[in-house]
Design a protein around this motif. Structure first.
Motif, PDB file in Angstrom:
ATOM      1  N   ALA A   4      14.989  40.726  44.700  1.00 43.41           N
ATOM      2  CA  ALA A   4      16.188  40.386  45.463  1.00 43.41           C
ATOM      3  C   ALA A   4      16.162  41.077  46.822  1.00 43.41           C
ATOM      4  CB  ALA A   4      17.439  40.777  44.687  1.00 43.41           C
ATOM      5  N   PHE A  58      15.764  35.418  40.593  1.00 40.32           N
ATOM      6  CA  PHE A  58      16.622  34.721  39.637  1.00 40.32           C
ATOM      7  C   PHE A  58      15.951  34.613  38.268  1.00 40.32           C
ATOM      8  CE2 PHE A  58      19.331  33.243  43.118  1.00 40.32           C
ATOM      9  CZ  PHE A  58      20.563  33.371  42.510  1.00 40.32           C
ATOM     10  N   TYR A  62      17.594  36.238  34.876  1.00 38.80           N
ATOM     11  CA  TYR A  62      18.094  35.344  33.835  1.00 38.80           C
ATOM     12  C   TYR A  62      17.077  35.022  32.745  1.00 38.80           C
ATOM     13  CZ  TYR A  62      22.370  34.517  36.400  1.00 38.80           C
ATOM     14  OH  TYR A  62      23.586  34.681  37.016  1.00 38.80           O
ATOM     15  N   ARG A  80      22.168  40.674  37.859  1.00 34.18           N
ATOM     16  CA  ARG A  80      22.566  39.300  38.206  1.00 34.18           C
ATOM     17  C   ARG A  80      23.524  39.288  39.388  1.00 34.18           C
ATOM     18  NH1 ARG A  80      23.361  37.091  32.016  1.00 34.18           N
ATOM     19  NH2 ARG A  80      21.126  36.987  31.570  1.00 34.18           N
ATOM     20  N   ILE A  81      24.426  40.246  39.431  1.00 35.00           N
ATOM     21  CA  ILE A  81      25.347  40.321  40.573  1.00 35.00           C
ATOM     22  C   ILE A  81      24.578  40.607  41.856  1.00 35.00           C
ATOM     23  CG2 ILE A  81      27.207  41.717  41.584  1.00 35.00           C
ATOM     24  CD1 ILE A  81      28.343  41.980  38.724  1.00 35.00           C
ATOM     25  N   TRP A  84      22.839  37.452  43.051  1.00 38.73           N
ATOM     26  CA  TRP A  84      23.758  36.504  43.678  1.00 38.73           C
ATOM     27  C   TRP A  84      24.211  36.976  45.061  1.00 38.73           C
ATOM     28  CZ3 TRP A  84      24.329  31.629  42.857  1.00 38.73           C
ATOM     29  CH2 TRP A  84      23.999  31.101  41.618  1.00 38.73           C
ATOM     30  N   ALA A  87      21.405  36.229  47.296  1.00 36.90           N
ATOM     31  CA  ALA A  87      21.321  34.793  47.577  1.00 36.90           C
ATOM     32  C   ALA A  87      22.319  34.381  48.656  1.00 36.90           C
ATOM     33  CB  ALA A  87      21.562  33.996  46.299  1.00 36.90           C
ATOM     34  N   PHE A  88      23.532  34.933  48.597  1.00 36.98           N
ATOM     35  CA  PHE A  88      24.515  34.609  49.634  1.00 36.98           C
ATOM     36  C   PHE A  88      24.120  35.193  50.989  1.00 36.98           C
ATOM     37  CE2 PHE A  88      27.449  33.940  45.969  1.00 36.98           C
ATOM     38  CZ  PHE A  88      27.704  32.600  46.234  1.00 36.98           C
TER      39      PHE A  88
END
Length: 104
Positions: A4, A58, A62, A80-81, A84, A87-88
């Motif tokens: 990430a 991801f 997941y 996971r947070i 995300w 990703a934003f």
């Protein structure tokens, strides 16, 4: 989590041709900002690397676990947070050339 962070770093590099000149011109370093525009031709390569890193992030967040004693649910939720949020951030950086005209 490393994937990430790597995807956000790759998105920053991919957006350097667009965000860099704007920021440097606002800071008064116009000539240096103009030199970053030469990175535009490498943008598709950086976007491909960004997408690959984000996809791996991801997958890592997941992927199914089989009787993993080490995998704490709260750790997986936090990962996971983070993915995300990354990703934003990537989406905002990648879309920067399209909405920069509305900022000024």
């Amino acid at each position: 989590m490393k994937a990430a962070v790597a995807s956000v770093a790759a998105a920053v590099v991919a957006s350097a041709c667009c965000i860099g000149p704007v920021v440097l011109v606002l800071l008064g370093a116009g000539a240096f900002g103009a030199s970053l525009a030469s990175l535009e031709r490498y943008r598709p390569i950086f976007l491909t690397v960004t997408t690959a890193f984000l996809g791996f992030a991801f997958y890592a967040a997941y992927r199914p676990t089989q009787d993993c004693d080490v995998c704490d649910p709260s750790t997986r939720r936090r990962g996971r947070i983070i993915v995300w949020v990354a990703a934003f951030m990537v989406a905002a950086l990648v879309a920067f050339p399209y909405y920069v005209q509305f900022l000024f």
